[in-house]
Design an enzyme around this catalytic site. Sequence first.
Site, PDB file in Angstrom:
ATOM      1  N   GLY A  38      27.000  38.652  41.237  1.00  0.00           N
ATOM      2  CA  GLY A  38      27.824  40.020  40.983  1.00  0.00           C
ATOM      3  C   GLY A  38      29.280  39.564  40.568  1.00  0.00           C
ATOM      4  O   GLY A  38      30.058  40.422  40.013  1.00  0.00           O
ATOM      5  N   GLN A  39      29.805  38.337  41.071  1.00  0.00           N
ATOM      6  CA  GLN A  39      31.137  38.247  40.791  1.00  0.00           C
ATOM      7  C   GLN A  39      31.578  38.092  39.407  1.00  0.00           C
ATOM      8  O   GLN A  39      32.936  37.777  39.012  1.00  0.00           O
ATOM      9  CB  GLN A  39      31.551  36.939  41.709  1.00  0.00           C
ATOM     10  N   GLY A  55      41.177  30.099  42.371  1.00  0.00           N
ATOM     11  CA  GLY A  55      40.201  30.899  43.010  1.00  0.00           C
ATOM     12  C   GLY A  55      40.566  32.252  43.619  1.00  0.00           C
ATOM     13  O   GLY A  55      41.983  32.279  43.950  1.00  0.00           O
ATOM     14  N   GLU A  60      37.313  35.598  47.387  1.00  0.00           N
ATOM     15  CA  GLU A  60      37.326  35.963  48.635  1.00  0.00           C
ATOM     16  C   GLU A  60      38.724  36.493  49.364  1.00  0.00           C
ATOM     17  O   GLU A  60      38.529  37.344  50.260  1.00  0.00           O
ATOM     18  CB  GLU A  60      37.028  34.918  49.757  1.00  0.00           C
TER      19      GLU A  60
END
Lengths: 819, 187
Positions: A527-528, A773, A776
Site C-alpha cells: 500500500g505504501q 525514508g 513510519e
Amino acid sequence: MTYQTVGQSVARLDGIEKVTGEAVFVDDISLPGMLHARVLRSQRAHALITGLDVSEAMAQPGVVAVVTGRGLPRRIGACIQDMYPMAVDRVRYVGEPVAVVVAENPHQAHHALASIKVSYQDLAVVTDPWEASRPGAPQIHPDQAVYHRLPGIHPLPGSNIFHRLQVCRGNTADAFREAFLVVENRYWHPSIYHVQLEPHGAIATYHQKGGLTMYASSQAPYVVRHVICELLGLPPGRVRVIVPYVGGGFGGKSDHTIEPLLAWVARHVPGRPVKLVLTREEMACGTVIGRGALVHYRSAVSQDGMLLGVEAEVFLNGGGYGDFAVNIVTAAGISATGPYQVPNIKITAHGVYTNTPPTGACRGYGHPEVHWACERQMDIIAARLGMSPVEIRLKNALGPGKVNAIGQQMESHNGRVDLCIQQVVDALGGPECFLPRTNPCVGSIALEPGGIEADPLPHPTGANASPKAEPSGACAKPAAMPGKVRGKGIAALMKCPIMPTNAQSGAIIKLEEDGGVMVSVGAIEMGQGCHTVLAQIAAEALSLPLERVQVAPQVDTFHSPYEWQTVASHTTWAVGNAIRLAAAQLCDKITRAAAVILQVPAERLEVVGGRVQDRERPERYLTLQQLARGYTDARGTALSAPLIGEGNFVPQGLSHLDPETGQGNIAADWTFACQGAEVEVDTRTGEVTVLRLVSAMDVGKVINPVLAEGQIYGAAVQAMGAAICEGIVFDREGRIRNPSLTDYKVPGVEDMPELQALFVETPEESGPYGARGLGEHGAVCVPPAIANAIQQATGLEFFDLPVTAEKIIRAQQKRGVPA
Amino acid sequence: MNYTITLKVNGRTVQRDVPAHLTLLEFIRSGLQLTGTKHGCGNGECGACTVIMDGKAVRACLILAVEANGCAVETIEGLVESPLAPFAGELPGAVTGTGHSHPEINGASPVGEGVGAGLHPIQRAFLAKGAVQCGFCTPGMIMAAKALYDRNPNPDRAAVVEALGGHLCRCTGYQPIIDAVLAVQTE
C-alpha cells in the site's frame, strides 16, 4: 538537478487493479484440493498444559487432521529462539495456538474446535512490563538462559528481561548535580493493534517430495522462509514463499507470525494446500500487537534551556515471546533523547516478557514510545523555565556537527529538524501561538543550581494539573462553541531504520524485447506505493519513459532478489540504491554490447531515451529493442547476448553497538521531522476534536509527492488514534477486553482533522537521488503534539496514552473544575 | 438446509442452492468467485465488504445469501463501464480537482496511455486523488460512493462523510478518499 520521472506524482502502478477489485490478496486465492485451518487458542494467559485430547475432534465431519505442538522439533526465532509455532506444554498468553483443525471447509474446521479438550494448571499472570521486570514476578521463561540468540542481545537470566540495552555518554551524575532544573516523569504508551484491513492469511502446501510452497500476507518472505527452513529442516531451495498484494502491514506482517504455524500444520497433510485466514478477533491475539512501554524519564537542564543530561529507563512489553521485540528495545534505547544533542546520557531499555500476545514491529517501533516521553518532557521543561516550546527545541536540536545519543556526528546532508520545526510553527500560525506559559513557576520549582524539581511521578493513569496558558495575540482564536477550548502543540522527532548491519536489498532489471524493462525486487507492495517509486527510480536511472518500466508485483523467493524485509522505512532508500546499481550495470552492458556493434568506444556511448547512442555523433545509435534478445547483423550472426542488470546493496560501515555504552554506528540514515496539532476540547464532555495535524519532514528528495503525502497522512491519523482513543485493555487474567473494532475504536472518516504535509528536501548523500525514508515517521510524534495542544487548551498535563475524554474529565475534577 | 435463490448480480441473473447460514459475502466470494469484495472483519465493523443491494450500500457480511433472493446486487466487478475498450480515451489521472490544495496525480501513466479509460468516474477519481494505498478497503469505499451518487448526484462534504461513515481505512488518513469522492461530480 532536474529529473524526468523522479519528483513526479505519477499514478500508482497497482491503482487500476485495486479500484477494480482485480488485485489478488491471499484470501482471494483458491487452490485445487484446498483445505481450511482453524486455530484453538489458549484461554489462559499463563498455564501448563496438563491434558490435550483431540480424538473427538478428529471424528467430526470433514475433519482431515488435528495438529498439536507434540513432536515440534525445535524452538524458532530470528533473534531469540524462544518460541514454538504452537504451544507444546505451556501457554504464555491468551490466544496462543494450542491445536489446529484442518477440514474440508472453514465451517467444519470451526465446529470441530469445540470438541477439543484441554486441561491447564494455571500459573501466576503478569501483563505489565514494569511489574514483570521486578524481582519476584512470575517467571515466564524460566529456561531463557539456554535459548539460542544472536550476538548483541543481553538477557538477564533469572528474570523476565530478555534484552537490555544501555546507552551511556558523558557523566550524568555531574550533569544532574549541576543542573538548574531537573524534571522527572513517568510515561505510558499502551499496547495497540495495527488494524491492517486485510487480516493475516497464508496458504501452505507441503510437497510429497519434500519442500513447501506458501502464499503469505507478509512483509518478510525471506525471514518467513528462513524460519520455516529451520523449523522443518529444509534447505532454502525447497521452500518457496510467494507474496501477492498485502492489505496493509504497518510492521504487523514483518518478521514471521502465522507462517511457521501453518507450515507445521501443512506438514501433517502432505500434498494438500491448507489455508488459514485469521478472523478479526484473532487479529487481536493471534499475531503480534504493537507498543506497550513505560518510560521513566529524567532531564537535567540549564537555566537557559540547554539539555545537560538525560536518564531514562524504558520497560517495553515483549509479551509472551521476545523474538520480535529485540529491535524495538534497541530502537527505543538509541532514540530516547529525540532529535536533540544531549552531552550526558544514561539510558537503559529493557525488553520484558509478560503474559500478553507478543509485541512486534509497529510503524516507527521504539521511536513513538520514547518520543511520547521526550516530547512531553520538552514542553514541561519549557514551561518550568518560562520558555517557549519552540525556542527550547530549536536550542537543543541536532544538526550538522552535533552528536546523537550513540556518538554519531550529524552531517549537513542528514537533514534539518530546525527547518521542520519552523515550518510547522508557521503553518499553525507562527511563534506567537507558542508563547511561554504565563505562570510557569507555580508549585515547588527548585531555582537554585543543584536543586531537584521532581514532579510527582504520576501512576500511569493520572494527570497533573498546572496553570492554564492564556493564549494571546493573533492566536487567541475564540473557540467555536461555549464550553470548548482550543490549543496548539508541537513535537519533533528523529528516526533511523533499525536493521541488521548487513540488511540486504537486491534488484534485477531485465531488458525486455520491446526495449522496456522488467524490474524484480524483494520489496513488498503493501500500500505504501514502493513499486511505483522504485519504477520511477529505475526509469530515471535508465532514462526511459515510465510506461516502459514494469515492476513484478508478486515477490517470490524462487525468483525475486534478496530483501531483508519491507520494514524500517528503508525501501526507497535501500532498494532504490539497489535499482540504481542494477541500472548502472545494465547500462554498462548495453554500452559494451553497442560498442562492438557500432564500432565506437564504449565510453563514448550513452543510454538515453530508449537508445544507446554516440555522444559525439548522436545519429549513430541502436535502440534498446535491437539489443534486448541479442543483436544480429545482416548475415544473421548474433553480435550480443540478452541483457540483464543486477544490483545488490547493503548499508555501508554499520557495526554492532558497544555492549557497555551503546555507542556505535548502527544507524545508516536519519529522517528528522516535526509534527503539530490544533485541538478543541469540550470541557463539559472531555471530548477532544483534532482540528489540524501538520507534519514537516526532511525526507530528502521527494520521489513521488502524492505517495509521500499519503504516507504521512496515513501515519499521522494512525497515531492520532493512539493519542486519543486506541489502547488494548487487559484484565487481571490477561484476557483482552476489546478485541473487536467496535470496542477498540480507530479513527474514522468523521474524525478527520485537516491534514497537511510539508517537505524539507535536504538531499541525502547515501540515498537514491537524495531520498531517505519516510513511511513510519508520521506516526512518531503525533501523540505528544496532541497532548501538548491539549495542555495548552486545558492546562492539564497527561502522561499516559490515550488521552480520552474520561481522563480529561477526571483530571478536571481532580483540579476542581466542575465537569 | 439449502434454499434456492435467484438474484441479479452485476446485471446477470444467477440461481444457486445455498445453505441457510451462508452470508451474502461468502456467496459472492466463494460461490460466484467475485473476490473483489473483501472480507475485513465479518462483523459489519469495517465496511470492506460493501456492495449495493437494490440501490442501497449494505455490508455483505451482515446479510444472509437467502435474504438477497430476488434482489439486484452490484459488486466492484460490475462497475467498469466499458471493459472491452481499455486502450482508448483519457489517462486514469485526468480527473480535475475541486479547488483542494493537494497536488494532482500528473505526468506519465505507468500502465500505458489510455489504459483504464473504461473505469467508472469514481474509480478514476480514486486514482487521481491518491485515494488508494493497500487497496483492501477500496472496493467497499467505491461501492459506498457509488450508492451515494446514485441517490444524490451533488453531495457535499458532509454527505460524503456520512456515506463513508463506518468504512475503515488504515492507510490514507481518509482525506484523499473524501477528496476523490467530492471530485467525481466535477466530471
